[in-house]
Write a protein that holds these residues in place. Structure first.
Motif, PDB file in Angstrom:
ATOM      1  N   GLY A  35      26.980  31.985  48.423  1.00 36.22           N
ATOM      2  CA  GLY A  35      26.555  31.361  49.670  1.00 36.22           C
ATOM      3  C   GLY A  35      25.351  32.037  50.274  1.00 36.22           C
ATOM      4  N   ARG A  36      24.787  33.064  49.599  1.00 35.19           N
ATOM      5  CA  ARG A  36      23.643  33.785  50.139  1.00 35.19           C
ATOM      6  C   ARG A  36      22.400  33.638  49.253  1.00 35.19           C
ATOM      7  N   SER A  37      22.454  32.765  48.267  1.00 31.47           N
ATOM      8  CA  SER A  37      21.356  32.618  47.320  1.00 31.47           C
ATOM      9  C   SER A  37      20.057  32.190  48.008  1.00 31.47           C
ATOM     10  N   GLU A  38      18.940  32.702  47.493  1.00 32.00           N
ATOM     11  CA  GLU A  38      17.626  32.325  48.025  1.00 32.00           C
ATOM     12  C   GLU A  38      17.313  30.866  47.720  1.00 32.00           C
ATOM     13  N   LYS A  39      18.082  30.268  46.819  1.00 32.50           N
ATOM     14  CA  LYS A  39      17.895  28.853  46.500  1.00 32.50           C
ATOM     15  C   LYS A  39      18.286  27.962  47.672  1.00 32.50           C
ATOM     16  N   LEU A  40      19.118  28.481  48.559  1.00 29.75           N
ATOM     17  CA  LEU A  40      19.680  27.670  49.636  1.00 29.75           C
ATOM     18  C   LEU A  40      18.888  27.851  50.924  1.00 29.75           C
ATOM     19  N   THR A  41      18.211  26.809  51.343  1.00 29.58           N
ATOM     20  CA  THR A  41      17.322  26.862  52.502  1.00 29.58           C
ATOM     21  C   THR A  41      18.076  27.101  53.799  1.00 29.58           C
ATOM     22  N   PHE A  42      19.262  26.517  53.926  1.00 26.71           N
ATOM     23  CA  PHE A  42      20.005  26.583  55.189  1.00 26.71           C
ATOM     24  C   PHE A  42      21.281  27.413  55.067  1.00 26.71           C
ATOM     25  N   LYS A  43      21.244  28.430  54.239  1.00 25.39           N
ATOM     26  CA  LYS A  43      22.409  29.313  54.117  1.00 25.39           C
ATOM     27  C   LYS A  43      22.592  30.079  55.418  1.00 25.39           C
ATOM     28  N   LYS A  44      23.803  30.582  55.633  1.00 26.69           N
ATOM     29  CA  LYS A  44      24.124  31.314  56.858  1.00 26.69           C
ATOM     30  C   LYS A  44      23.251  32.557  56.973  1.00 26.69           C
ATOM     31  N   CYS A  98      20.262  20.834  53.260  1.00 25.85           N
ATOM     32  CA  CYS A  98      19.462  20.009  54.173  1.00 25.85           C
ATOM     33  C   CYS A  98      19.669  20.373  55.640  1.00 25.85           C
ATOM     34  N   GLY A  99      20.713  21.133  55.947  1.00 20.97           N
ATOM     35  CA  GLY A  99      20.945  21.564  57.325  1.00 20.97           C
ATOM     36  C   GLY A  99      21.781  20.620  58.150  1.00 20.97           C
ATOM     37  N   LYS A 100      22.224  19.512  57.573  1.00 25.62           N
ATOM     38  CA  LYS A 100      23.044  18.558  58.310  1.00 25.62           C
ATOM     39  C   LYS A 100      24.449  19.130  58.539  1.00 25.62           C
TER      40      LYS A 100
END
Length: 342
Positions: free
Chosen positions: A333-342, A268-270
């Motif tokens: 931590g780099r998966s395309e599933k994660l919208t707000f990954k580094k 969520c980016g929080k």
């Protein structure tokens, strides 16, 4: 005596969660020549089991790398055991900063080619010609020197949640990746002070010798790593230059060094710096997740994984058949599933 665990890991996890036994989390390493790593491993498993020790330990011809938890009531007995061991005596024990005694739930000792996957040919340079070890106070002083390059020797998911101020943090998945990248990055800066740090010191121990071999003139390392730095800061009232959390390789996945939260929930980016592993055993992705998203996604990294964990166990096994995540949980931590990954 059986020299490996035979009880289901989930059962052991629940047992340690319910236990009120006080345990002390420690980490240590020692480069020492072991002529028979397998025999040393078996003896260590036997002895550590009798002491009630849990943890994850790697043994190789070059030495030992360990993260463990010891029953508090047997800590003095353990210290005596270490001091009486020809192979282990002199190893510096790093004590955890935030410790609930539940960092490990079983004992696992593996024989490997190396205790640290560095990709280096140790016969090509003198691994004992290490950098100068610094206390927290001396580290702080050198870090302020304008002629100093401060270098984080850890991986991207570690530096994302915490690092020293003004440190160079290479965006890498593994330690072995970082070595040539850093060498090329600093090729024209070999006369500078190269000041390195890592979690407990083992990566810097090897990297400092490697960079001295590559021509870097002034190489320094933080003795005992971030763990020992935090202890000295707390006990001696030294200024803390580390911001955020120190990522650790056990069930805690992190211990807070400062109140700063420098990362974000990958969903969520929080602002958030709590790592977790996806609850879908066929995924097990390591990522940052806030409490709200943990509730929304039931501890999973995506809706796809939420759907999978609600399937019957037999169907889940079929889906993940042939998938071996192993230690890959710490390369994520780099998966395309994660919208707000580094």
């Amino acid at each position: 005596m059986i020299l490996h665990n035979r009880v289901n890991g989930k059962v052991l996890k629940e047992k340690i969660k319910a236990s009120d036994e006080k345990r002390i989390t420690l980490s240590f390493y020692k480069y020492v020549k072991l002529s028979d790593p397998q025999n040393f491993r078996d003896k260590l498993y036997h002895d550590y089991s009798h002491l009630g020790i849990f943890g994850r330990i790697y043994v190789a011809h070059e030495g030992i790398n360990a993260q463990i938890s010891v029953p508090a009531e047997r800590y003095e007995e353990y210290e005596e055991y270490m001091s009486n061991s020809e192979e282990l005596q002199g190893a510096h024990l790093n004590s955890a900063i935030e410790d609930d005694g539940k960092s490990f739930f079983k004992l696992k000792i593996q024989v490997r080619k190396k205790i640290l996957a560095d990709g280096l040919n140790d016969t090509s340079f003198d691994v004992t010609n290490k950098g100068v070890h610094l206390t927290a106070e001396d580290f702080n002083k050198l870090a302020e020197d304008p002629n100093t390059i401060l270098l984080d020797m850890r991986n991207h998911y570690e530096t994302e949640v915490g690092h020293f101020k003004n440190a160079i943090c290479p965006d890498v998945d593994t330690f072995r990746e970082s070595l040539p990248i850093i060498e090329n990055m600093l090729e024209d800066k070999k006369d500078k002070n190269l000041l390195m740090y890592c979690t407990g010191g083992i990566r810097c121990e090897k990297a400092s010798a490697y960079y001295k071999h590559k021509g870097f003139k002034n190489v320094f390392q933080l003795k005992g790593g971030i763990i020992e730095y935090a202890r000295q800061v707390n006990e001696q009232g030294i200024e803390n230059k580390f911001i955020g959390k120190n990522f650790v390789f056990d069930e805690r996945l992190g211990e807070r060094i400062s109140d700063d939260v420098i990362s974000h929930c990958h969903q969520c980016g929080k602002p958030c710096d709590d790592h977790t592993n996806c609850k879908n055993d066929g995924c097990h992705l390591l990522f940052i997740q806030c409490k709200e998203c943990a509730e929304k996604y039931e501890g999973c990294c995506s809706e796809e994984c939420v759907d999978i964990i609600h399937l019957p166990e037999e169907e889940q096994k079929k889906i993940r058949q042939g998938i071996n995540k192993g230690r890959q949980v710490f390369k994520k931590g780099r998966s395309e599933k994660l919208t707000f990954k580094k």
